[in-house]
Design a protein around this motif. Structure first.
Motif, PDB file in Angstrom:
ATOM      1  N   TYR A 154       0.857  -1.183   0.000  1.00  0.00           N
ATOM      2  CA  TYR A 154       0.000   0.000   0.000  1.00  0.00           C
ATOM      3  C   TYR A 154       0.894   1.235   0.000  1.00  0.00           C
ATOM      4  O   TYR A 154       2.125   1.126  -0.003  1.00  0.00           O
ATOM      5  CB  TYR A 154      -0.980   0.005   1.181  1.00  0.00           C
ATOM      6  CG  TYR A 154      -0.348  -0.252   2.528  1.00  0.00           C
ATOM      7  CD1 TYR A 154       0.100   0.797   3.319  1.00  0.00           C
ATOM      8  CD2 TYR A 154      -0.200  -1.542   3.015  1.00  0.00           C
ATOM      9  CE1 TYR A 154       0.694   0.566   4.551  1.00  0.00           C
ATOM     10  CE2 TYR A 154       0.379  -1.783   4.239  1.00  0.00           C
ATOM     11  CZ  TYR A 154       0.819  -0.720   5.004  1.00  0.00           C
ATOM     12  OH  TYR A 154       1.401  -0.957   6.218  1.00  0.00           O
ATOM     13  N   GLN A 199       6.272   1.383  -1.854  1.00  0.00           N
ATOM     14  CA  GLN A 199       5.162   0.465  -2.080  1.00  0.00           C
ATOM     15  C   GLN A 199       5.633  -0.724  -2.899  1.00  0.00           C
ATOM     16  O   GLN A 199       6.368  -0.569  -3.874  1.00  0.00           O
ATOM     17  CB  GLN A 199       4.012   1.167  -2.803  1.00  0.00           C
ATOM     18  CG  GLN A 199       2.810   0.264  -3.010  1.00  0.00           C
ATOM     19  CD  GLN A 199       1.606   1.015  -3.539  1.00  0.00           C
ATOM     20  OE1 GLN A 199       1.510   2.225  -3.407  1.00  0.00           O
ATOM     21  NE2 GLN A 199       0.675   0.280  -4.139  1.00  0.00           N
ATOM     22  N   SER A 250      -5.692  -2.050   0.944  1.00  0.00           N
ATOM     23  CA  SER A 250      -6.136  -0.767   1.486  1.00  0.00           C
ATOM     24  C   SER A 250      -6.289  -0.775   3.001  1.00  0.00           C
ATOM     25  O   SER A 250      -6.360   0.271   3.627  1.00  0.00           O
ATOM     26  CB  SER A 250      -7.445  -0.338   0.823  1.00  0.00           C
ATOM     27  OG  SER A 250      -8.436  -1.325   1.045  1.00  0.00           O
ATOM     28  N   VAL A 310      -2.915  -4.054  -4.115  1.00  0.00           N
ATOM     29  CA  VAL A 310      -2.985  -3.033  -3.069  1.00  0.00           C
ATOM     30  C   VAL A 310      -3.860  -3.529  -1.925  1.00  0.00           C
ATOM     31  O   VAL A 310      -4.965  -4.024  -2.142  1.00  0.00           O
ATOM     32  CB  VAL A 310      -3.526  -1.700  -3.629  1.00  0.00           C
ATOM     33  CG1 VAL A 310      -3.753  -0.691  -2.510  1.00  0.00           C
ATOM     34  CG2 VAL A 310      -2.578  -1.153  -4.670  1.00  0.00           C
TER      35      VAL A 310
END
Length: 161
Positions: free
Chosen positions: A90, A110, A118, A116
């Motif tokens: 992330y 990242q 979150s 990803v």
């Protein structure tokens, strides 16, 4: 020219040559400085120490912040500096300012090889050199690690070399 025996002249010559070479060549040594070292100066109360221990961090931990005004300063003497960090799935990053330069450098921390996440979570890639500068003028320098407003949700500091 000298009235010394040849063997003594050779010894003296070898000694002088070694002294000359020692003056010409210098060795450099990389020293890793962890985020918990007292030489790393953090802005007051805005940084947190990761918990629990994670083998992907240098020495098992890192410092992080989500505060816009968060920064840390590392003063060093040398000819190079490297910034080490793990990667996360992330938005994590650091803005680096070397010797007060007006143009900070953004370092993306990242892990873009993962989807990803979150909701956050732990590191996914082990700490390694993610940024560095070599061939600095020999002497005293300062590296400031800042929150990169608008570029990441967290600023992280794991280690310097």
């Amino acid at each position: 020219m000298f009235d010394y025996p040849l063997s003594l002249q050779l010894i003296i010559f070898a000694f002088l040559l070694s002294e000359l070479e020692a003056g010409i060549t210098s060795t450099t040594t990389n020293v890793t400085v962890d985020d918990q070292d007292p030489s790393v100066l953090y802005s007051g109360g805005q940084w947190n120490l990761s918990n629990p221990y994670n083998s992907l961090d240098c020495e098992g931990f890192h410092h992080f912040s989500s505060q816009l005004s968060a920064f840390a300063v590392f003063n060093f003497t040398g000819i190079a500096i490297y910034f080490l960090s793990p990667l996360w799935p992330y938005s994590v990053g650091a803005q680096l300012v070397l010797d007060g330069q007006s143009r900070p450098v953004f370092v993306d921390l990242q892990d873009h090889s993962r989807p990803v996440n979150s909701s956050g979570g732990p590191e996914t890639v082990s700490s390694a050199v993610v940024w560095g500068v070599e061939n600095l003028e020999s002497g005293n320098h300062s590296l400031r690690v800042e929150f990169a407003q608008g570029r990441s949700k967290y600023v992280v500091l794991d280690a310097f070399m």
